[in-house]
Design an enzyme around this catalytic site. Structure first.
Site, mmCIF file in Angstrom:
data_model
loop_
_atom_site.group_PDB
_atom_site.id
_atom_site.type_symbol
_atom_site.label_atom_id
_atom_site.label_comp_id
_atom_site.label_asym_id
_atom_site.label_seq_id
_atom_site.Cartn_x
_atom_site.Cartn_y
_atom_site.Cartn_z
ATOM 1 N N PRO A 78 0.933 -1.265 0.103
ATOM 2 C CA PRO A 78 -0.016 0.005 -0.157
ATOM 3 C C PRO A 78 0.888 1.444 -0.252
ATOM 4 C CG PRO A 78 -0.831 -1.713 1.472
ATOM 5 C CD PRO A 78 0.445 -1.985 1.031
ATOM 6 N N LYS A 79 1.736 1.221 0.733
ATOM 7 C CA LYS A 79 2.691 2.723 0.661
ATOM 8 C C LYS A 79 3.324 2.910 -0.546
ATOM 9 C CE LYS A 79 7.031 2.903 1.319
ATOM 10 N NZ LYS A 79 8.528 2.780 1.498
ATOM 11 N N MET A 80 3.994 2.036 -1.243
ATOM 12 C CA MET A 80 4.319 2.254 -2.535
ATOM 13 C C MET A 80 3.096 2.386 -3.461
ATOM 14 S SD MET A 80 7.194 -0.916 -3.004
ATOM 15 C CE MET A 80 8.569 -1.244 -1.783
ATOM 16 N N LEU A 90 1.944 6.103 -2.910
ATOM 17 C CA LEU A 90 2.987 7.071 -3.546
ATOM 18 C C LEU A 90 3.085 7.052 -4.921
ATOM 19 C CD1 LEU A 90 5.745 6.889 -0.485
ATOM 20 C CD2 LEU A 90 3.927 8.560 -0.889
#
Length: 230
Positions: A168-170, A173
Site C-alpha cells: 500500500p505505501k508504494m 505514493l
C-alpha cells in the site's frame, strides 16, 4: 515554538476529532521541513528519475511520461529498507547499463527491463537491501505491466498492489506522483514511528504502517494526505 512560527503557512482548521497536540506539532514540523533540504528532496523516489536522467543528458521535459512512471515505480520498489543515496546509486547503475551496454538511449524503459538479465540486474542494484528479491520482483513486475496493464503503470491501487513486491505505501505514493491521484496516505516507517510517538494513532493497535495508515485516514483531512509523508 513562537506564535509566529505556529501560524506560518498553516491554515488547517481545528476539528473535533484531531488529537490535542496535532496542530502544534504539525505546524512546527512543517515549518522546520520548509527550511531544510534533505536527501529525499533530490534523490527521493519522486525526484530520482529526474535526477538520474539529468546525469545522462536527458532533461526533465524530455522524459517520456510512461518512462517517468516506470522509473518512479522501480525506485519505490528498490527503496524499502534502503537509504535514498544508496537507492540513487542503484538506479544510476541500471540507467548506465541500459544506455551504454544495452544501447537503449532512454535507459530504464519497459523494453530494457524486459530484456535485462535478472542476475545482471541483481548485481547492478547490489547496494540496496534485499537486492536479489527486488531484482526478481522488478522482472516479474515489468512482465505483468506488459501483459496486463498495456505496458504502463496501473492507475489504481488494486492494480498496483497486485504487482510483486508492491504494498500500500508504494502503491499510494506511486498513484500520487505518477497519476496525481491521492487515494490514500503513503505511510513509511518514519510516518509510522512518529505518529505512534506523538500518539496520533494508538501504538497498541497499530502494529504495522498499514494499520497506521488506516487510522490516520479516519481523521486526517484529505488535503493533508499528499504532504504528510514528506
Amino acid at each position: 515554538c513562537t506564535n509566529d512560527e505556529m501560524n506560518t503557512d498553516f491554515s488547517i482548521k481545528p476539528q473535533p476529532n484531531f488529537p490535542e497536540n496535532f496542530i502544534p506539532i504539525y505546524s512546527r514540523v512543517k515549518l522546520m521541513r520548509s527550511k531544510i533540504v534533505t536527501p529525499v528532496d533530490t534523490v527521493g523516489c519522486a525526484m530520482l528519475p529526474i535526477t538520474v536522467n539529468e546525469k545522462f543528458g536527458i532533461l526533465k521535459d524530455d522524459i517520456r511520461p510512461q518512462d517517468y512512471r516506470l522509473q518512479l515505480l522501480m525506485a519505490l520498489m528498490l527503496s524499502s529498507q534502503t537509504k535514498d543515496e544508496t537507492n540513487a546509486k542503484a538506479m544510476h547503475n541500471v540507467m548506465k547499463y541500459c544506455i551504454e551496454e544495452m544501447n537503449y538511449p532512454r535507459g530504464i524503459v519497459l523494453e530494457s527491463l524486459l530484456k535485462i538479465d535478472e542476475e545482471v540486474l541483481d548485481s547492478l542494484i547490489h547496494p540496496v537491501g534485499f537486492h536479489s528479491r527486488k531484482a526478481k520482483y522488478v522482472k516479474l513486475t515489468v512482465q505483468k505491466l506488459l501483459e496486463e496493464f498495456d505496458s504502463d503503470v496501473p492507475t489504481d491501487i488494486q492494480g498496483l498492489i497486485s504487482l510483486p513486491g508492491v504494498g500500500p505505501k508504494m502503491g499510494f505514493l506511486t498513484l500520487q506522483k505518477a497519476w496525481g491521484v491521492v487515494g490514500g496516505i503513503g505511510v513509511d516507517v518514519h510516518v509510522d514511528r512518529l505518529c505512534k510517538m506523538w500518539k496520533w494513532v494508538d501504538p497498541n493497535k497499530c502494529k504495522t504502517p498499514d494499520h497506521t495508515r488506516k487510522e490516520l485516514e479516519k481523521w486526517l483531512p484529505h488535503e493533508l494526505w499528499y504532504e504528510i509523508n514528506p
